[in-house]
Design a protein around this motif. Structure first.
Motif, short mmCIF file in Angstrom:
data_model
loop_
_atom_site.label_atom_id
_atom_site.label_comp_id
_atom_site.label_asym_id
_atom_site.label_seq_id
_atom_site.Cartn_x
_atom_site.Cartn_y
_atom_site.Cartn_z
N GLN A 5 0.85 -1.19 0.00
CA GLN A 5 0.00 0.00 0.00
C GLN A 5 0.88 1.23 0.00
OE1 GLN A 5 -2.58 0.36 3.38
NE2 GLN A 5 -3.71 2.06 2.50
N GLU A 6 0.50 2.19 -0.83
CA GLU A 6 1.14 3.50 -0.86
C GLU A 6 0.06 4.52 -0.54
OE1 GLU A 6 2.66 3.72 -4.84
OE2 GLU A 6 4.32 2.38 -4.41
N ASP A 7 0.40 5.53 0.27
CA ASP A 7 -0.58 6.54 0.66
C ASP A 7 0.14 7.83 1.00
OD1 ASP A 7 -2.46 8.12 2.29
OD2 ASP A 7 -3.70 6.31 2.22
N ASP A 8 -0.31 8.94 0.41
CA ASP A 8 0.33 10.23 0.70
C ASP A 8 -0.56 11.14 1.55
OD1 ASP A 8 -1.57 11.32 -1.02
OD2 ASP A 8 -0.13 11.88 -2.57
N GLY A 9 -1.65 10.58 2.07
CA GLY A 9 -2.57 11.37 2.88
C GLY A 9 -3.73 11.97 2.10
N LYS A 10 -3.60 12.05 0.79
CA LYS A 10 -4.66 12.55 -0.09
C LYS A 10 -5.20 11.45 -0.99
CE LYS A 10 -2.84 17.21 -0.19
NZ LYS A 10 -2.23 18.27 -0.98
N LYS A 11 -4.30 10.59 -1.44
CA LYS A 11 -4.66 9.47 -2.31
C LYS A 11 -3.70 8.32 -2.04
CE LYS A 11 -1.86 11.41 -5.89
NZ LYS A 11 -1.54 11.72 -7.20
N GLY A 12 -4.06 7.18 -2.58
CA GLY A 12 -3.22 6.02 -2.35
C GLY A 12 -3.52 4.92 -3.34
N ALA A 13 -2.83 3.80 -3.13
CA ALA A 13 -3.02 2.65 -4.01
C ALA A 13 -2.60 1.38 -3.30
CB ALA A 13 -2.19 2.82 -5.29
N PHE A 14 -3.27 0.30 -3.68
CA PHE A 14 -2.85 -1.04 -3.31
C PHE A 14 -2.27 -1.63 -4.59
CE2 PHE A 14 -6.27 0.01 -0.41
CZ PHE A 14 -5.74 -0.38 0.81
N LYS A 15 -1.06 -2.17 -4.51
CA LYS A 15 -0.40 -2.72 -5.68
C LYS A 15 -0.05 -4.18 -5.44
CE LYS A 15 1.60 1.61 -7.26
NZ LYS A 15 2.80 2.30 -7.72
N GLN A 55 -8.18 -9.76 -4.93
CA GLN A 55 -7.20 -9.71 -3.83
C GLN A 55 -6.95 -8.26 -3.41
OE1 GLN A 55 -3.56 -12.06 -4.38
NE2 GLN A 55 -4.67 -13.28 -5.88
N LEU A 56 -6.85 -7.38 -4.39
CA LEU A 56 -6.64 -5.96 -4.08
C LEU A 56 -7.82 -5.40 -3.30
CD1 LEU A 56 -5.14 -4.87 -7.50
CD2 LEU A 56 -3.92 -4.92 -5.32
N LEU A 57 -9.03 -5.73 -3.74
CA LEU A 57 -10.21 -5.23 -3.04
C LEU A 57 -10.28 -5.78 -1.62
CD1 LEU A 57 -12.77 -3.56 -3.04
CD2 LEU A 57 -13.99 -5.56 -3.85
N MET A 58 -9.96 -7.04 -1.44
CA MET A 58 -10.01 -7.62 -0.11
C MET A 58 -8.97 -6.97 0.81
SD MET A 58 -12.64 -9.34 -0.39
CE MET A 58 -12.70 -10.04 1.25
N ARG A 59 -7.85 -6.56 0.27
CA ARG A 59 -6.86 -5.84 1.07
C ARG A 59 -7.41 -4.46 1.46
NH1 ARG A 59 -1.36 -6.20 2.09
NH2 ARG A 59 -1.81 -8.43 1.94
N ALA A 60 -8.12 -3.81 0.54
CA ALA A 60 -8.74 -2.52 0.85
C ALA A 60 -9.79 -2.68 1.94
CB ALA A 60 -9.35 -1.90 -0.41
N VAL A 61 -10.58 -3.74 1.87
CA VAL A 61 -11.61 -4.01 2.89
C VAL A 61 -10.95 -4.25 4.24
CG1 VAL A 61 -13.37 -5.69 3.62
CG2 VAL A 61 -13.36 -4.83 1.26
N ALA A 62 -9.88 -5.04 4.27
CA ALA A 62 -9.16 -5.29 5.52
C ALA A 62 -8.60 -4.00 6.10
CB ALA A 62 -8.04 -6.31 5.29
N PHE A 63 -8.06 -3.15 5.24
CA PHE A 63 -7.54 -1.84 5.67
C PHE A 63 -8.66 -1.02 6.30
CE2 PHE A 63 -6.77 2.65 4.28
CZ PHE A 63 -5.71 2.93 5.13
N ALA A 64 -9.82 -0.98 5.64
CA ALA A 64 -10.95 -0.22 6.15
C ALA A 64 -11.42 -0.77 7.50
CB ALA A 64 -12.10 -0.24 5.14
#
Length: 93
Positions: A5-15, A55-64
């Motif tokens: 995960q990359e995040d700059d406080g305004k936007k981010g990405a799961f790669k 897999q990416l979406l499930m990582r986003a859900v876990a993060f949330a």
């Protein structure tokens, strides 16, 4: 497959990385302190059909869930997975 995960406080990405090659990416933008919007998902054609997007979406859900955040899936792919998978709808706003 490693997901970072990359995040700059305004936007981010799961790669999703496979031997340092980006196999897929899901991007998001923050909507306040407690919500983020998934705006795009893309999987390299060489990795199509391997469940990378899910897999990416499930990582986003876990993060949330870990941070008590809510997700708005504007990305058509993410929205379709939420529609098909009721177990993850607890993170929707």
């Amino acid at each position: 497959m490693e997901i970072i995960q990359e995040d700059d406080g305004k936007k981010g990405a799961f790669k999703a990385l496979s031997n340092e090659t980006v196999a897929g990416e899901m991007t998001y933008v923050w909507a306040g302190d407690t919500k983020f919007i998934i705006d795009h998902t893309e999987v390299d054609p060489a990795f199509a059909g391997k469940g990378i997007g899910r897999q990416l979406l499930m990582r986003a859900v876990a993060f949330a869930r870990d941070r008590q955040l809510k997700i708005m899936p504007l990305c058509p792919f993410a929205r379709s997975v939420f529609e098909k998978t009721k177990e993850i709808r607890d993170v929707l706003f």
